[in-house]
Design a protein around this motif. Structure first.
Motif, PDB file in Angstrom:
ATOM      1  N   GLU A  38       0.842  -1.190   0.000  1.00 10.93           N
ATOM      2  CA  GLU A  38       0.000   0.000   0.000  1.00 10.93           C
ATOM      3  C   GLU A  38       0.882   1.246   0.000  1.00 10.93           C
ATOM      4  O   GLU A  38       1.841   1.347   0.771  1.00 10.93           O
ATOM      5  N   SER A  41       1.299   5.788   3.969  1.00 12.35           N
ATOM      6  CA  SER A  41       2.101   5.471   5.149  1.00 12.35           C
ATOM      7  C   SER A  41       1.223   5.086   6.334  1.00 12.35           C
ATOM      8  O   SER A  41       1.689   4.488   7.298  1.00 12.35           O
ATOM      9  N   GLN A  42      -0.063   5.448   6.261  1.00 12.99           N
ATOM     10  CA  GLN A  42      -1.038   4.995   7.247  1.00 12.99           C
ATOM     11  C   GLN A  42      -2.395   4.911   6.567  1.00 12.99           C
ATOM     12  O   GLN A  42      -2.673   5.647   5.628  1.00 12.99           O
ATOM     13  N   MET A  43      -3.229   3.977   7.014  1.00 15.69           N
ATOM     14  CA  MET A  43      -4.534   3.783   6.404  1.00 15.69           C
ATOM     15  C   MET A  43      -5.546   4.727   7.034  1.00 15.69           C
ATOM     16  O   MET A  43      -5.756   4.733   8.247  1.00 15.69           O
ATOM     17  N   ARG A  44      -6.157   5.536   6.174  1.00 16.49           N
ATOM     18  CA  ARG A  44      -7.156   6.491   6.662  1.00 16.49           C
ATOM     19  C   ARG A  44      -8.163   6.730   5.557  1.00 16.49           C
ATOM     20  O   ARG A  44      -7.818   7.262   4.497  1.00 16.49           O
ATOM     21  N   GLU A 113     -10.972  -0.331   8.481  1.00 12.02           N
ATOM     22  CA  GLU A 113     -10.324  -0.771   9.727  1.00 12.02           C
ATOM     23  C   GLU A 113     -10.732  -2.205  10.063  1.00 12.02           C
ATOM     24  O   GLU A 113      -9.892  -3.021  10.467  1.00 12.02           O
ATOM     25  N   LEU A 126       2.921  -0.965   4.394  1.00 14.84           N
ATOM     26  CA  LEU A 126       2.617   0.420   4.059  1.00 14.84           C
ATOM     27  C   LEU A 126       3.845   1.110   3.478  1.00 14.84           C
ATOM     28  O   LEU A 126       4.964   0.614   3.566  1.00 14.84           O
TER      29      LEU A 126
END
Length: 380
Positions: A38, A41-44, A113, A126
């Protein structure tokens, strides 16, 4: 494919959105060695609420994750379309699938999530933005902008509407602007001026504008979505409060008041794009899925649902076919006719004349005998 052959498969999934995460779950349940890459750098997940159709919830039950999704969603029995001022146009139950009859309304952030929470630790990597992909027949090579290179027996391109996999291997035609904007916000049910009355989705439409009210009562919230005609094709246009309120002028006064009360810092503002149908989704060791294969306008609420259905169909095809190449052909043959039609219908939008296409393959309740309660089964 035989179980031992699938267990020897090294699968790289590009993209950890709904489709990529669902594919990771479905393929790992077959026993394959799955890794997800992905770029974020963070899933949001930004945006608002969506509805997970009965066929989608059936897949989650099949994968053993139904309860994980259900506990962060609210079950809806029907969908209603009204005029701008609230006069009823149509009301229909959701298309059944097996024992599933309800659509589950969920916040996008809660959904991704929940999906990621059911994947084994370490499966999702990530900070991996795809730079190039090279199809070498039986294997493919991925190179990421962070310098990492990966080889895989199968690459699943689940990298969205701006897919690098699609652009480099399948089609260099870019996204298509719809002539619309979408303004989305999640508000407290207490700020919804009494419009959160149950767990059912309602759409008000008039003068080219559609307002979707999607209750998230398990959060004591409502997803408030406006789709309005606008010629500005900027991906993230700048819109003022006055602009937004003007799009709902003449609507039910409660809708106008909700718009007036919005904090614009909380409103997700996007120009609406899809892609033209892609002729071929697969090569020997690469396949597209989800928005990368068939990004569609949101008028049918089928983008996320289609991605989940893709994940299930891809796993089914690998289990059924004799080789990866045969499985990818079977996957496309199974899913492409469905998504081509959904892309077409989604481009219509919904007008009073088009509401009969609200659920493809299902006769609207308004046209059924009064004694008939259950809708026809549909996988769409």
């Amino acid at each position: 494919m035989k179980a031992e052959d699938i267990k020897n498969l090294n699968i790289a999934i590009v993209g950890a959105g709904y489709g990529g995460a669902a594919a990771a779950k479905a393929l790992s349940l077959l026993g394959a060695d799955v890794t997800v890459y992905e770029q974020a750098s963070q899933m949001r997940e930004v945006g608002a609420g969506i509805g997970l159709r009965p066929a989608t919830m059936h897949r989650f039950r099949q994968w053993g994750i139904f309860d994980t999704i259900a506990k962060v969603s609210s079950p809806s029995d029907y969908f209603e379309i009204l005029t701008a001022t609230g006069d009823p146009i149509m009301k229909d139950t959701w298309p059944e699938f097996g024992e599933q009859t309800q659509t589950h309304l969920i916040h996008r952030g809660d959904f991704i999530e929940a999906l990621l929470s059911v994947l084994p630790e370490g499966m999702v990597h990530l900070g991996h933005k795809l730079e190039t992909i090279e199809d070498k027949g039986g294997r493919s090579v991925l190179t990421f902008t962070n310098g990492k290179t990966v080889e895989a027996d199968l690459v699943v391109g689940a990298d969205g509407i701006k897919s690098v996999v699609r652009e480099q291997l399948f089609s260099n035609k870019g996204p298509v602007f719809s002539g619309e904007h979408a303004y989305r916000a999640v508000i407290s049910a207490d700020d919804a001026h009494g419009m959160v009355v149950d767990d059912n989705l309602r759409m008000y439409m008039g003068r080219g504008t559609k307002v979707y009210l999607l209750p998230l009562r398990h959060r004591n919230q409502m997803s408030f979505d406006i789709t309005a005609l606008c010629p500005d094709s900027t991906w993230a246009p700048a819109i003022t409060k006055d602009d937004l309120v003007a799009t709902v002028e003449g609507f039910d006064e409660r809708i106008v008041n909700i718009a007036r009360g919005l904090d614009m810092d909380t409103v997700n503002i996007r120009a609406v794009y899809d892609i033209d149908p892609v002729d071929t989704w697969h090569r020997d060791s690469v396949v597209l899925m989800g928005d990368a294969a068939h990004s569609m306008l949101h008028h049918q609420g089928q983008g996320a649902n289609s991605a989940i259905e893709d994940a299930g169909a891809l796993a089914d095809a690998l289990a059924e076919a004799g080789s990866v190449k045969e499985a990818l052909a079977l996957f496309q043959a199974t899913r492409k006719p469905v998504t081509d039609e959904l892309q077409r219908i989604s481009r219509q939008g919904w007008t009073v004349d088009e509401v009969n296409d609200v659920f493809p393959g299902q006769k609207p309740t308004s046209q059924k005998p009064a004694t008939v309660n259950a809708p026809a089964q549909s996988k769409a």
